[in-house]
Design a protein around this motif. Structure first.
Motif, mmCIF file in Angstrom:
data_model
loop_
_atom_site.group_PDB
_atom_site.id
_atom_site.type_symbol
_atom_site.label_atom_id
_atom_site.label_comp_id
_atom_site.label_asym_id
_atom_site.label_seq_id
_atom_site.Cartn_x
_atom_site.Cartn_y
_atom_site.Cartn_z
ATOM 1 N N LEU A 134 -54.197 1.937 31.777
ATOM 2 C CA LEU A 134 -55.529 1.326 32.461
ATOM 3 C C LEU A 134 -54.993 0.844 33.920
ATOM 4 C CD1 LEU A 134 -56.701 -1.043 29.751
ATOM 5 C CD2 LEU A 134 -57.881 1.029 30.763
ATOM 6 N N TRP B 194 -58.559 -4.561 30.314
ATOM 7 C CA TRP B 194 -60.111 -3.873 29.700
ATOM 8 C C TRP B 194 -61.142 -4.694 30.474
ATOM 9 C CZ3 TRP B 194 -59.553 0.710 26.835
ATOM 10 C CH2 TRP B 194 -60.629 1.659 26.790
ATOM 11 N N LEU C 48 -64.197 -2.834 32.672
ATOM 12 C CA LEU C 48 -64.475 -1.236 32.202
ATOM 13 C C LEU C 48 -65.386 -1.441 31.366
ATOM 14 C CD1 LEU C 48 -60.836 -0.129 32.159
ATOM 15 C CD2 LEU C 48 -62.225 -0.123 34.095
#
Length: 272
Positions: A35, A120, A125
């Motif tokens: 990520l 995240w 996201l």
């Protein structure tokens, strides 16, 4: 992620510095590193398996730890790192349990989900499109477990802080067996290790994981060289009454490199 929670994170998480990443030995760290590469462009240059520290070269840039309870320096982390409520902690740790003052004293209120889920959420996201993708994401570091094992209220409140109410619905609609099946399908509990040629290897189905999570989760192809070996130990706090990390460093006459409470009364740590 809820605005008031997000504002408590250390400021470096919003920087675009010329940093590298230090990864550890499981899927949580790999997805977290993936990520950061996708969002920030940071490359994995270091690997830490809690006994040994490896680097690809003599890169002098600062490294960000991922899923590592570092006592100093920038790190994304999910562990409880305070023995008692007044214990010192790393001010550069982007860790919900540091931010919300979780310690051995209030251990059952801890953030008990993955570092990957935290990153995240922080960077906003989109969740995987499929239910299987959501199940796989929640299976990382057994993030789902509290929902089914007596900590539903605490676990669901953390998911609300992350802005992931949809994942609460997933947990309500699926069972522990469904999560176990997803883990088995992708071999996602397997470890990452350095082979005899200095290459990172794993038996996880990384191709399937990438497709299902909709992110690229390849291992770095660099050669990693051993740079340092650590003294690793566990301490049972029932037997040895340490109230803080200073007590431990004084007893062992060593400086702590990483430390995490693996249960309310058990520490796992490495010394420099």
């Amino acid at each position: 992620m809820k605005k008031e929670f997000k504002e408590k994170f250390p400021s470096w998480v919003n920087e675009d510095g010329d940093y590298t990443v230090c990864m550890s030995d499981d899927l949580d760290s790999l997805v977290s590193a993936s990520l950061l590469k996708q969002i920030k462009g940071y490359e994995v240059k270091h690997f830490y398996d809690f006994k040994n520290f490896y680097s690809t070269d003599k890169d002098k840039r600062q490294a960000i730890g991922v899923d590592i309870a570092l006592e100093q320096g920038m790190t994304w982390d999910n562990h409880v790192v305070r023995i008692s409520k007044n214990d010192i902690c790393n001010p550069l740790s982007a860790n919900p349990n540091v931010i919300e003052n979780i310690s051995g004293s209030n251990y059952t209120s801890k953030y008990a989900m993955s570092t990957a889920l935290l990153i995240w959420s922080y960077y906003g996201l989109e969740l995987p499109e499929t239910d299987e993708g959501k199940l796989l994401l929640l299976s990382i570091d057994s993030s789902y477990k509290g929902h089914y094992t007596g900590f539903k209220k605490v676990q669901n409140e953390w998911l609300r802080k992350l802005g992931f109410e949809d994942l609460i619905d997933i947990q309500n609609n699926y069972t522990l067996k469904d999560f176990a099946n997803v883990k088995k399908k992708y071999d996602s509990s397997k470890k990452i290790y350095v082979d005899g040629n200095g290459k990172l290897q794993t038996r996880m189905d990384l191709e399937g994981i990438s497709k299902t999570l909709q992110i690229k989760t390849d291992l770095p192809k660099n050669t990693f060289y051993l740079r340092k070996c650590f003294f690793n130990t566990e301490i049972n706090l029932f037997n040895q009454k340490y109230s803080n990390k200073n007590n431990i460093e004084e007893k062992y006459n060593k400086e702590i490199f990483s430390l995490a409470l693996t249960s309310k009364n058990k520490l796992s740590l490495t010394f420099k």
